[in-house]
Write a protein that holds these residues in place. Sequence first.
Motif, mmCIF file in Angstrom:
data_model
loop_
_atom_site.group_PDB
_atom_site.id
_atom_site.type_symbol
_atom_site.label_atom_id
_atom_site.label_comp_id
_atom_site.label_asym_id
_atom_site.label_seq_id
_atom_site.Cartn_x
_atom_site.Cartn_y
_atom_site.Cartn_z
ATOM 1 N N LEU A 169 -5.905 -68.874 5.192
ATOM 2 C CA LEU A 169 -6.250 -70.290 4.941
ATOM 3 C C LEU A 169 -4.761 -69.637 2.996
ATOM 4 N N MET A 170 -6.125 -68.628 2.735
ATOM 5 C CA MET A 170 -6.584 -68.542 1.603
ATOM 6 C C MET A 170 -4.787 -67.985 0.655
ATOM 7 N N LYS A 171 -4.255 -67.024 1.404
ATOM 8 C CA LYS A 171 -2.895 -66.660 1.187
ATOM 9 C C LYS A 171 -1.739 -67.936 1.393
ATOM 10 N N THR A 172 -1.764 -68.794 2.508
ATOM 11 C CA THR A 172 -1.040 -69.544 2.497
ATOM 12 C C THR A 172 -1.103 -70.566 1.258
ATOM 13 N N LEU A 173 -2.354 -70.579 0.417
ATOM 14 C CA LEU A 173 -2.553 -72.132 -0.363
ATOM 15 C C LEU A 173 -3.089 -70.693 -1.380
ATOM 16 N N LEU B 9 -14.736 -72.739 0.636
ATOM 17 C CA LEU B 9 -13.148 -73.037 0.056
ATOM 18 C C LEU B 9 -12.387 -74.200 -0.630
ATOM 19 N N ALA B 10 -13.005 -75.577 1.106
ATOM 20 C CA ALA B 10 -12.424 -76.653 0.903
ATOM 21 C C ALA B 10 -13.637 -77.839 -0.456
ATOM 22 N N GLU B 11 -14.694 -77.187 -0.911
ATOM 23 C CA GLU B 11 -15.275 -77.792 -1.824
ATOM 24 C C GLU B 11 -14.916 -77.714 -3.520
#
Length: 227
Positions: A21-25, A74-76
């Motif tokens: 998720l972190m890499k892709t975003l 992370l969503a925050e």
Amino acid sequence: MYQLYIANKNYSSWSLRPWVLMKTLAIPFEEIMTPFTPVSSWNEFSAFSPSGKVPCLTHTQLTIWDSLAIIEYLAESHASVWPASAEARAWARCASAEMHSGFNTIRSHCPMNIGIRLRLSQQTPELKKELSRLDGLWNQSLDKFGGPFLAGDIFTAVDAFFAPVAFRLQSYDLTLSPTALAYADRLRNLPAMVQWQQAALKEVWREEDHERESLDRGTLLQDLRTG
Ligand SMILES: N[C@@H](CCC(=O)N[C@@H](CS)C(=O)NCC(=O)O)C(=O)O
């Protein structure tokens, strides 16, 4: 800067979720990898994770030690973690929670071991039931939100939650509908997934319990690891 603690890329399905998720975003983070040790990794992992498990995220003074909690944290700060529409977001949270607390047979019968290709000696009724549920869930959402990702046109947390399943389908040659298999293929072809897989294949560690959990399930056809 976020610090993400993970274990071996070949085996650690929970670690893959926040990592991809972190890499892709494009959320920058420092990766800290600690390989599994035989029987229990408690001593090694509890040095940085209160539960003695990975993944674990640290940020400023905070420690967040569960994959779903990491994603919510992370969503925050990153609006694109969950889908923008309330309907897609509600669906994505349900499906992620279902993956987080369910699909136990897929997880235990087909443990993530990215480098191997294995023919299962049997597919239990419970495994067939979960595969059928997975197939239905993916088809329903791809149809409802229009794809190519589960909750619509962009990769979000719910895709990250199912990312390890894409590797399990490949390792154990599990059959789903063409639409679901195409989605799994799409996940595996994401740059971050390719990067994770390439690193997994080069890893030198072979952890006996993880190996046995996979190899006991059937006949090994190939081991693509080069490390
Ligand atoms: N519910 C946790 C599960 C984490 C988990 O079980 N992680 C495994 C690795 S994939 C672990 O750390 N196992 C410790 C061990 O094998 O000793 C989460 O979502 O983060």
